[in-house]
Each structure stands twice: as structure tokens, then as C-alpha cells.
Design a protein around this motif. Structure first.
Motif, short mmCIF file in Angstrom:
data_model
loop_
_atom_site.label_atom_id
_atom_site.label_comp_id
_atom_site.label_asym_id
_atom_site.label_seq_id
_atom_site.Cartn_x
_atom_site.Cartn_y
_atom_site.Cartn_z
N PHE A 51 -36.52 27.69 35.90
CA PHE A 51 -36.16 27.65 34.48
C PHE A 51 -37.22 26.94 33.64
O PHE A 51 -37.46 27.32 32.49
N LEU A 52 -37.87 25.92 34.21
CA LEU A 52 -38.95 25.26 33.49
C LEU A 52 -40.12 26.22 33.29
O LEU A 52 -40.72 26.27 32.21
N ALA A 53 -40.44 27.00 34.33
CA ALA A 53 -41.52 27.98 34.22
C ALA A 53 -41.17 29.03 33.16
O ALA A 53 -42.02 29.42 32.35
N TRP A 54 -39.95 29.50 33.16
CA TRP A 54 -39.51 30.51 32.19
C TRP A 54 -39.57 29.94 30.77
O TRP A 54 -40.07 30.59 29.85
N LEU A 55 -39.08 28.71 30.60
CA LEU A 55 -39.12 28.08 29.28
C LEU A 55 -40.56 27.88 28.81
O LEU A 55 -40.88 28.10 27.63
N THR A 56 -41.43 27.49 29.72
CA THR A 56 -42.85 27.33 29.37
C THR A 56 -43.43 28.64 28.86
O THR A 56 -44.16 28.67 27.86
N SER A 57 -43.11 29.74 29.55
CA SER A 57 -43.61 31.04 29.13
C SER A 57 -43.05 31.44 27.77
O SER A 57 -43.78 31.96 26.91
N ILE A 58 -41.78 31.18 27.53
CA ILE A 58 -41.16 31.52 26.24
C ILE A 58 -41.83 30.77 25.10
O ILE A 58 -42.16 31.36 24.06
N VAL A 59 -42.04 29.47 25.28
CA VAL A 59 -42.66 28.66 24.23
C VAL A 59 -44.07 29.17 23.93
O VAL A 59 -44.45 29.36 22.77
#
Length: 265
Positions: A16-24
Motif C-alpha cells: 500500500f505504501l508503494a501504491w500510495l507513492t505511485s499515486i502521489v
């Protein structure tokens, strides 16, 4: 015989941290790409395009990749990363994004040879292959006491996902204007980037050699920490520039004044 692999050894929070990083990163990248389209001065347009490339390619793609890699583990084995191949993967991610955005920019002089109907497909293919090259150069940086192989079907599937993700990203960079639309667009792009990463990771197999020398290089965490620091600084600078840039209303007033001056002349 292939050795056991773990992709979420530190828990699902890494995913989820990786996904959030990509979204930002993708959201900031889309915002910068929109500013590049609105710019009327060539130097300003190129500046926003460069910032969009760093945000999307550097944060949304590369930093997402190495955030996910901190969950990669081979039980009973030491995993290290080659720093030079890792740096190459950064260049590939940012460079591929910049090239894709330049292809779809109808005002870019050195891209005038590309027919309008081919700009989006060409940019999507080149950018997608570049993102895939980033992923696999990052994987080539892995050092273990043994051999690491990639299953060809997973490689092809991940590259196809990368091309579709790049095509979508470039299309959205041309179409997304309202903030309410940019956020779901960034979520969609983040999903595509994560899908590319974990599709490629699913095709990995490792055969350990007990007689091989211990691998040399940096740990994933040691790589990720400076990556996050640089990424946060880059995002902070970009956000400040976006906040300092003229608003849509200011730009509209400038255009109206310029039109009035032309009429007077």
C-alpha cells in the motif's frame, strides 16, 4: 531447484505504501503536464515537462518499484543491489517519461516529424518499453549467491501492462484538466504501475548456489532511504512551484489582456 521467494515479507503495508507513492507521483506529474500544456513560452513549457517527468517517472514509477522491493526476500539468503544499475533504472524511468511527454507535445520542434495520429501510440510504446526497461534494469541490479531468472511470459505481460499504462498516462496528460478528475486518473495510473511491478516479480525464480561468494552491494532499505529523501525534496520543490504558478483565472486574464493589446495594435 528454485528457491522460495517472498514478495511481502514485511507485511502488506509495503504494498500500500508503494501504491500510495505511485499515486502521489502520478498526480503531481499530471498537474505539471497540464501546466506544460498551458505554457506559452517554450522554456516554461520544457520546465514543466521536466518536472512532470521527474514526478511521474522518478516518484510514480521508480520510487514505487524500490518501495515494493523492500518486501522482497529470499529466506536464508542475502540480497543486495548494484548501485550503478539502480541509478541507470532512475535515468530510464525519467527519460522514458520525458520522451513520451515530448512526443505528444504538438509544439515541440524536434518532434514535428511525427504525424499527429501516431504521436500517442508512439509515445505510449516508447514510454512503456522505457518503464519496463527501468523495472528490469532494477531487477538486474539484484545480487544473490546464485542465479535469478525471469519467466518470459511474465516479462511480456509486464511490458504489455507498461505500454498500456504509458498510453493511458499520456492520454490523461492531454485530457485531464479538473482537479476532481486528476485524482482518480492518478489512482488508475498507480494501479497500472503496481500491476507492472508485481506481474514482473511473479515471474522470478532463484536458484541458490551454496558455494558462491556472498553478494556485494547495498540493501533495499539503504537504497530506499536516500531515494525517499531525494523524492520528498523533488516533490516539495515541485509543489512550491505549482503553488507559485499563476492560477487558471490569472492565466485567463493574461490571455484577455494579450488579446486586447493585439486588437489595439
Amino acid at each position: 531447484m528454485s528457491h522460495e521467494l517472498h514478495h511481502f515479507s514485511m507485511g502488506m503495508w509495503v504494498f500500500f505504501l508503494a501504491w500510495l507513492t505511485s499515486i502521489v507521483g502520478c498526480y503531481i506529474g499530471l498537474t505539471c503536464a497540464r501546466r506544460a500544456r498551458q505554457a506559452t513560452v517554450r522554456r516554461e513549457k520544457r520546465r514543466w515537462t521536466a518536472l512532470a517527468s521527474v514526478a511521474t517517472g522518478g516518484i510514480g514509477v521508480w520510487l514505487m518499484h524500490f518501495t515494493g522491493m523492500i518486501g522482497f526476500e529470499i529466506p536464508g539468503a542475502i540480497v543486495r543491489f548494484n548501485i550503478w544499475l539502480t541509478l541507470l533504472s532512475v535515468v530510464l524511468a525519467v527519460g522514458a517519461t520525458w520522451f513520451g511527454l515530448s512526443v505528444v507535445d504538438v509544439d515541440e520542434p524536434w518532434m514535428q516529424w511525427v504525424p499527429d495520429g501516431l504521436r500517442l501510440p508512439l509515445g505510449g510504446v516508447i514510454m512503456g518499453l522505457g518503464v519496463g526497461a527501468m523495472h528490469y534494469s532494477g531487477m538486474a541490479a539484484i545480487r544473490v549467491a546464485g542465479t535469478l531468472d525471469q519467466a518470459v511470459p511474465y516479462v511480456l505481460a509486464s511490458l504489455a501492462i507498461g505500454i498500456m499504462a504509458a498510453f493511458t498516462a499520456l492520454w490523461l496528460s492531454l485530457e485531464v484538466d479538473r482537479r476532481a478528475v486528476r485524482f482518480p486518473a492518478a489512482v488508475l495510473m498507480g494501479c497500472a504501475v503496481v500491476a507492472l511491478h508485481y506481474t514482473g516479480m511473479a515471474g522470478i525464480s532463484v536458484v541458490l548456489d551454496p558455494l558462491a561468494e556472498l553478494p556485494e552491494g547495498m540493501t533495499a532499505v539503504a537504497l530506499l532511504f536516500p531515494g525517499f529523501v531525494v523524492g520528498v525534496i523533488a516533490l516539495a520543490i515541485t509543489v512550491v512551484l505549482l503553488m507559485a504558478a499563476p492560477s487558471d483565472q490569472d492565466l485567463q486574464h493574461e490571455y484577455e489582456i494579450a488579446d486586447w493589446i493585439d486588437d489595439v495594435r
